[in-house]
Design a protein around this motif. Structure first.
Motif, mmCIF file in Angstrom:
data_model
loop_
_atom_site.group_PDB
_atom_site.id
_atom_site.type_symbol
_atom_site.label_atom_id
_atom_site.label_comp_id
_atom_site.label_asym_id
_atom_site.label_seq_id
_atom_site.Cartn_x
_atom_site.Cartn_y
_atom_site.Cartn_z
ATOM 1 N N HIS A 51 0.215 -0.949 -0.365
ATOM 2 C CA HIS A 51 -0.042 -0.044 0.093
ATOM 3 C C HIS A 51 0.942 1.045 0.125
ATOM 4 O O HIS A 51 1.328 1.433 0.311
ATOM 5 N N ARG B 78 -13.711 1.417 3.696
ATOM 6 C CA ARG B 78 -13.612 0.235 2.546
ATOM 7 C C ARG B 78 -13.300 -0.940 2.078
ATOM 8 O O ARG B 78 -12.933 -2.148 2.858
ATOM 9 N N ASN B 80 -12.871 -4.145 0.424
ATOM 10 C CA ASN B 80 -11.531 -5.416 0.522
ATOM 11 C C ASN B 80 -11.667 -7.002 0.445
ATOM 12 O O ASN B 80 -12.728 -7.430 0.614
ATOM 13 N N CYS B 134 -5.449 -2.702 7.632
ATOM 14 C CA CYS B 134 -5.804 -3.773 6.388
ATOM 15 C C CYS B 134 -3.929 -4.378 7.251
ATOM 16 O O CYS B 134 -3.568 -3.204 7.324
#
Lengths: 286, 263
Positions: A51, B78, B80, B134
């Protein structure tokens, strides 16, 4: 390397004296850190690639913008992929190094190039395995070094800068820039201050910001995210400290090479260090 | 003057030597020892057991993950991983607004259960505004509403020998040669009975959207997102994880991720 050999010859002419400079604990921890930091850096960049954006605050803005750095691959006007690095809102084309890298015929679309990550291919799971193994090794080594350095006096004698070290800092900086080194038992002011910043500020900061990213540790120590201004800020600080440590490493290697790599390297392996005649006779050490 | 020239030359030499070491960092040389199943990788992965033990020692059983205020919800959650499962059973349930959904609770329990969404909604509920972290590195704050997993385990009367809760899911992931593999996850009893561990059916004040795991997903607030199974179809209590998937305790774990994701 000719100059280094010349230097060794001059050293012999000066008939310098060798002393015991680095204690066993200092030498062992130095090399464990060298290995651990190598793997921590390359596995850390692997994790970052999963990320490749950094933010300020607790969360990552997807519907709002709190990003301070992002490294992406975008489609350029000519249809080719371009590496686009955005730092504090300013876009920079970094094709070839960041965002898009590797040979033209086999482009890799990742933030940091394959040669800066372990494994070389994209594998977040393994990056984490490597990172946390060496994080444990790094932290355990730090704890051992700190305890040993308190006991054997390394911390007080060689690391903590004195008032005169700080006062003499400008002179010490000039000496380093002119590549003039005085080989004595003690570290000079600039060395002490650099090592104090790395060992007593950057290393603990790295461990603490790392732990701040752990959701488990957040429950155990809720004030961790508070002091760093949020989990994503901690991640950003973790990255910035990485850059500072890479910068330290580059200068550290440069200084070792400039000050006489064989003597310096030997002092960190066997502990023996050849000092200037002046210093051996009890003259001023800088 | 000659001193300065020497110094410049030395500077060039050392810069050159230092720069020439940089490409040595090219790390495909280490790929072999880091590939799946390699001895060095397996040895390093043991650090996760250490992390698990130390965190279990340091973190109180009931110490809570940080909870936030409404004003800190600044965006939707979000999605995922799977965001729209294509399993035929799931599609049929989805098309009937999950009216026929049943959560099966079995394994090491004295009273196996089959609970509808209404039955789950009528059980005690908990709403919490938490940060989802995450494994990739991003975080997102959202409000989750659901039934505490502890209440479901009590209702089913979990047996004393149960050590893990395993979640089987509707969503499958395509793994190429291995074909479609169903998502599953597992947590220990301590996390299962943690007050913030809920089976969520609501997100930010609305029913849980499909992209976020409708009709029911797990929240384990002291671990990373991949532990929080979406599209939960059944729960099994087990004494060990060997008989599930490849035996590593979860879909991502079977692909090399650590089972304990508190870090």
């Amino acid at each position: 390397m000719a100059t280094a050999i010349d230097k060794q010859k001059r050293d012999i002419n000066l008939q310098r004296t060798t002393i015991r400079r680095h204690g066993l604990a200092t030498r062992i921890t130095h090399w464990i850190w060298a290995v651990a930091l190598f793997f921590l850096l390359l596995s850390g960049l692997q994790i970052f690639n999963a990320h490749p954006s950094l933010y300020i605050g607790e969360q990552s803005g997807f519907a709002f913008d709190n990003s301070v750095l992002s490294i992406r691959a975008v489609r350029g006007t000519d249809g080719n992929a371009e590496g686009l690095t955005t730092l504090l809102g300013r876009p920079v084309d970094t094709t070839g190094l960041l965002g898009v890298s590797g040979p033209e015929e086999d482009r890799a679309y990742q933030a940091f190039p394959a040669w800066l990550t372990v494994p070389s291919y994209h594998d977040l799971a393994t990056g984490r395995v490597v990172h946390f193994f060496f994080a444990w090794l790094f932290a355990a080594t730090f704890a051992s070094w700190f305890a040993a350095s308190l006991i054997n006096g390394h911390l007080r004698r060689d690391i903590l800068p004195t008032f005169s070290d700080i006062r003499g800092l400008p002179g010490s900086v000039v000496e380093h820039l002119r590549f003039r080194f005085h080989h004595g038992r003690s570290y000079n002011g600039l060395q002490k201050i650099s090592y104090a910043i790395v060992l007593l500020l950057l290393f603990p900061l790295m461990v603490l910001t790392g732990l701040t990213m752990s959701p488990g540790m957040n429950a155990a120590v809720p004030w961790l995210t508070e002091i760093f201004g949020g989990r994503q800020t901690a991640r950003t600080i973790h990255f910035v400290v990485m850059l500072l440590l890479v910068g330290f490493f580059a200068i550290h290697i440069l200084m070792v090479l400039a000050a006489g790599p064989i003597n310096e390297l030997r002092s960190m392996v066997t502990g023996r260090y050849r000092i200037d005649q002046e210093a051996a006779e009890g003259g001023p050490e800088r | 003057m000659s001193r300065i020239i020497i110094n410049r030359r030395r500077l060039l030499t050392v810069t050159g030597v230092a720069a020439s070491t940089l490409p040595l960092a090219g790390c495909d040389a280490l790929d072999g020892m880091l590939s799946s199943g390699a001895t060095a990788r397996d040895a390093m992965a043991k650090a996760n057991d250490l992390t698990y033990r130390v965190q279990r020692f340091l973190i109180g059983a009931d110490s809570l993950a940080k909870e936030y205020t409404e004003s800190e919800i600044r965006q939707g959650q979000r999605p995922n991983g799977s965001t729209d499962p294509t399993d035929v059973t799931y599609i049929a349930l989805r098309d009937s607004a999950f009216a026929g959904y049943r959560l099966d609770v079995g394994g090491l329990v004295d009273r196996p259960l089959s609970l509808s969404l209404d039955e789950l909604r009528n059980m005690p509920s908990r709403t919490q505004i938490t940060r989802h972290d995450c494994v990739e590195g991003w975080s997102c704050i959202a409000k989750w509403t659901g039934v505490p997993l502890a209440a479901v385990l009590d209702e089913a009367r979990a047996k004393a020998e149960a050590r893990y809760v395993v979640f089987r899911c509707f969503d499958t992931m395509n793994l190429g040669l291995s074909g479609e593999v169903a998502y599953y996850e597992s947590i220990d009893m301590l996390d299962a009975r943690h007050p913030q561990t809920i089976l969520a059916y609501g997100l930010n004040g609305a029913p849980l959207p499909i992209a976020n795991g409708a009709p029911l997903r797990l929240r384990v607030e002291r671990q990373l997102g991949y532990k929080m199974a979406k599209y939960v179809r059944s729960i099994e209590l087990a004494s060990d994880l060997a008989s599930y998937g490849q035996g590593n305790g979860g879909f991502w774990e079977d692909l090399g991720y650590d089972w304990y994701a508190g870090i």
